[in-house]
Design a protein around this motif. Structure first.
Motif, short mmCIF file in Angstrom:
data_model
loop_
_atom_site.label_atom_id
_atom_site.label_comp_id
_atom_site.label_asym_id
_atom_site.label_seq_id
_atom_site.Cartn_x
_atom_site.Cartn_y
_atom_site.Cartn_z
N PRO A 1 0.81 -1.23 0.00
CA PRO A 1 0.00 0.00 0.00
C PRO A 1 0.84 1.28 0.00
CG PRO A 1 0.01 -0.92 2.20
CD PRO A 1 0.78 -1.89 1.33
N LEU A 2 1.71 1.41 -0.97
CA LEU A 2 2.45 2.66 -1.20
C LEU A 2 1.85 3.27 -2.46
CD1 LEU A 2 4.43 0.91 0.60
CD2 LEU A 2 6.29 2.20 -0.46
N ASN A 3 0.79 4.03 -2.28
CA ASN A 3 -0.02 4.49 -3.42
C ASN A 3 0.12 5.97 -3.72
OD1 ASN A 3 -1.16 1.84 -3.61
ND2 ASN A 3 -2.54 2.37 -1.91
N GLN A 4 0.68 6.74 -2.76
CA GLN A 4 0.74 8.20 -2.97
C GLN A 4 2.18 8.68 -2.92
OE1 GLN A 4 -1.77 10.68 -3.77
NE2 GLN A 4 0.29 11.42 -4.26
N PRO A 5 2.81 8.86 -4.10
CA PRO A 5 4.16 9.42 -4.10
C PRO A 5 4.15 10.89 -3.72
CG PRO A 5 3.37 9.15 -6.35
CD PRO A 5 2.34 8.51 -5.45
N VAL A 6 5.24 11.35 -3.12
CA VAL A 6 5.38 12.77 -2.80
C VAL A 6 5.56 13.54 -4.10
CG1 VAL A 6 6.80 14.50 -1.64
CG2 VAL A 6 6.38 12.27 -0.55
N ILE B 1 3.82 8.84 0.79
CA ILE B 1 2.98 9.10 1.95
C ILE B 1 2.18 7.82 2.20
CG2 ILE B 1 1.12 10.50 2.91
CD1 ILE B 1 2.00 12.74 0.97
N VAL B 2 2.36 7.24 3.38
CA VAL B 2 1.79 5.92 3.63
C VAL B 2 1.05 5.90 4.97
CG1 VAL B 2 3.63 4.79 2.34
CG2 VAL B 2 3.83 5.00 4.83
N ALA C 1 -11.50 20.09 -3.20
CA ALA C 1 -11.07 21.35 -3.81
C ALA C 1 -9.78 21.87 -3.18
CB ALA C 1 -12.18 22.40 -3.67
N VAL C 2 -9.51 21.52 -1.92
CA VAL C 2 -8.29 22.00 -1.25
C VAL C 2 -7.23 20.90 -1.13
CG1 VAL C 2 -9.55 23.76 0.03
CG2 VAL C 2 -9.17 21.52 1.08
N HIS C 3 -7.57 19.71 -1.56
CA HIS C 3 -6.64 18.59 -1.43
C HIS C 3 -5.62 18.61 -2.56
CE1 HIS C 3 -5.56 14.15 -1.36
NE2 HIS C 3 -5.33 14.55 -0.14
N GLN C 4 -4.35 18.47 -2.19
CA GLN C 4 -3.26 18.45 -3.18
C GLN C 4 -2.48 17.15 -3.01
OE1 GLN C 4 -0.98 22.17 -3.37
NE2 GLN C 4 -2.58 23.14 -2.15
N PRO C 5 -2.90 16.06 -3.64
CA PRO C 5 -2.27 14.75 -3.41
C PRO C 5 -0.75 14.80 -3.57
CG PRO C 5 -4.21 14.52 -4.81
CD PRO C 5 -3.96 15.99 -4.66
N GLY C 6 -0.06 14.34 -2.55
CA GLY C 6 1.40 14.27 -2.61
C GLY C 6 2.13 15.46 -2.01
N GLU D 1 -3.67 9.91 0.09
CA GLU D 1 -4.65 9.53 -0.92
C GLU D 1 -6.07 9.69 -0.38
OE1 GLU D 1 -4.43 5.22 -1.67
OE2 GLU D 1 -3.14 5.13 0.08
N ASN D 2 -7.04 9.58 -1.25
CA ASN D 2 -8.47 9.57 -0.89
C ASN D 2 -8.92 10.83 -0.16
OD1 ASN D 2 -8.68 6.91 -1.94
ND2 ASN D 2 -8.00 6.05 0.01
N ASN D 3 -8.39 11.98 -0.55
CA ASN D 3 -8.78 13.27 0.03
C ASN D 3 -8.56 13.31 1.54
OD1 ASN D 3 -9.68 14.39 -2.47
ND2 ASN D 3 -11.56 13.18 -2.28
#
Length: 548
Positions: free
Chosen positions: A76-81, A114-115, A225-230, A253-255
């Protein structure tokens, strides 16, 4: 009732990243050599991951060394910086974004992930069980078992069904003796068995005093709207005007946003409340712009072992070793300990496997120490050895400048070694020397109280069991700590465990609400009299974190 026993080649205490890495590497070597190893892991949480809490930015290289095909296997390493930002918070409303040029390169996170460490540990446990490793959640390792020659020979799990008065309930079941050729202690920060082993074998005789922080974490579900993944944000400065440390905000991830504060436990004002510092921090515009209108879905707190290279004890002793945060392998210059925990576990497994298979003529402790001295882990921790002491000695600005110079120009190899030799609990000043701190009441939108926060930690303890927060002298809190330090346990505890209440005789009494405990270990560390001893409660007690 007679205590049952089982024998294994290796028993591992704790199903965190270091313990699971140890087990997996042992099983890999056994499979590669065509041999068999019996390996078991005992985990005091109700399930793997229930007690795991980490800020959540991870270097993946160590995982790649352990399990090269982790991506194909669905780790579950799904969101790279995707973006890094470091700020100096000058006040409750002002901030300055620091250019990369004056930020230590160890704080740069491009290429990391981000994990949720809890979910990563659950995945690692699945890999381990698929290799035949036995994992027993809900069983707390209560005592060390010693062989006749004084070496460690395994552990004894805690008794179940003991009443608060020490009597046996109908559900009583004695703990089991788990014998092992080698026992690996991967309990996390300030593990209660690790603490006793360090004392028994004087493992810290060549180290400076260990240092700690308390780390807070909340997970927020926010407006897309304010979420910036990574996006990864770190800060220094406000609100910690009377302590060192810093905050973080990670767009997962997932807001979801992971937000938290790390407060070094060497602060000197007994009126300081790390929990309340964290709550007021979220009102700063840098955080509020993302959290306003969002929903807080999880809360937790955990002590962090941050002394690093200078404070690292000898990790091996006859019959076993300490790994991960139980030893203190976190690299504070990176604010990361997941990859170093995996490295330490992998290293331990390779030495243990050699010893079991008599692949070396060197004794266990010597071989372990040699492996550490020649390891990437030792080299990495050495390069970050000055980071914490510089901040403690010189403060955020001058200490930060020193760290930028050492890391960016000298690559961590500056000719000087700074040391902080005083234990954190010794730093506390008397209440008479300090000013009380006025914390505003929570607004229940961005800031909250302790009890509603503990509710989100899903903490659970059987009320009718012996108190796991033991006082060496029950009179010290009221007779010594209250007049001298305004009893700081009321404030340093992040879960409302300790209170001063008025007794029937109108005199102050020290009350312990043990059921609130989130197992952070701060009381065991910060109590100025070192009067509080944290021991494991009944197995499966404590927080039940879903995805911290």
């Amino acid at each position: 009732m007679k205590r049952e026993s089982m024998e294994f080649d290796v028993v591992i205490v704790g199903a965190g990243p270091s313990g699971l890495a140890t087990a997996i590497r042992l099983a890999q070597q056994a499979e590669q050599s065509g041999s068999e190893l019996s390996i078991c892991i005992v985990e005091k949480g109700s399930e793997v991951g229930a007690h795991i809490l980490s800020g959540g930015v991870m270097e993946s290289a160590a995982l790649s060394e352990l399990i090269p095909d982790w991506q194909e296997k669905g780790a579950p390493l799904n969101q790279p910086v995707t973006e890094d930002a470091t700020y100096l918070l000058r006040s409750e409303s002002a901030s300055i974004k620091l250019p990369d040029l004056i930020t230590p390169k160890t704080m740069h996170n491009k290429g990391n992930y981000i994990v949720s460490l809890g979910n990563l540990c659950r995945w690692l446990a699945e890999q381990a069980e698929g290799m035949g490793i036995e994992i027993f959640p809900g069983f707390a390792a209560a005592d060390v078992f010693y062989n006749d020659d004084g070496s460690v020979g395994g552990i004894i799990t805690g008794d179940m069904g003991v009443a608060a008065d020490g009597s046996e309930k109908d559900s009583y079941m004695p703990g089991m003796l788990l014998k092992a050729k080698y026992t690996v202690f991967a309990e996390g920060c300030r593990g209660h068995l690790g603490k006793t082993l360090i004392e028994k074998f004087t493992l810290d005789k060549n180290a400076t005093a260990q240092h700690y922080a308390i780390g807070f974490k909340e997970i927020w579900q926010v407006d897309p709207a304010v979420h910036q993944p990574g996006l990864v944000v770190h800060t220094a400065g406000w609100p910690l005007t009377e302590a060192s440390g810093g905050s973080y905000l990670y767009h997962a991830e997932n807001n979801q946003i992971y937000v938290g504060l790390i407060v070094d436990l060497n602060y000197d004002n007994p009126y300081l409340s790390p929990f309340d510092e964290f709550q007021r921090m979220k009102h700063h515009p840098l955080f509020a712009q993302y959290l306003n209108g969002g929903e807080r879905v999880a809360y937790g707190a955990r002590a962090i072992t941050k002394g690093g290279f200078n404070s690292l004890p000898q990790m091996a002793f006859p019959g076993g070793c300490l790994v991960g945060c139980n030893a203190g392998t976190l690299n504070f210059s990176k604010i990361k300990g997941i990859h170093t925990a995996i490295k330490s576990g992998k290293m331990a497994a390779e030495v243990i496997f050699n010893q079991i298979n008599q692949a070396t003529n060197t004794d266990f402790c010597t071989e372990f120490n040699q492996a550490y001295q020649q390891s990437d882990l030792r080299n990495e921790l050495f390069k970050g050895r000055n980071f914490g002491p510089a901040l403690h000695k010189f403060g955020n600005l001058l200490g930060g400048a020193f760290n930028t110079l050492e890391q960016n120009i000298f690559n961590g190899n500056l000719f000087v070694t700074l040391k902080d030799t005083d234990a954190d609990f010794k730093k506390l000043k008397s209440a008479a020397q300090c000013q009380p701190i006025n914390y505003e009441k929570p607004d229940n939108k961005l800031s909250f109280d302790k009890l509603s926060s503990v509710y989100l930690a899903n903490t659970s303890h059987d009320e009718d069991q012996p108190c796991h927060l033991q006082l060496k002298d029950p009179e010290i809190p009221v007779k010594v700590n209250l007049p001298s330090y305004a009893e700081p346990a009321q404030r340093y505890c992040p879960a409302g465990v300790y209170e001063i209440v008025e007794g029937d005789d109108k005199q102050p009494q020290f009350q312990i609400n043990a059921a609130n405990c989130v197992h952070c270990k701060t009381c065991d560390i910060k109590d100025p009299a070192q009067n509080i001893r944290w021991v494991v409660p009944e197995g499966a007690s404590g927080p039940n974190y879903p995805n911290m």
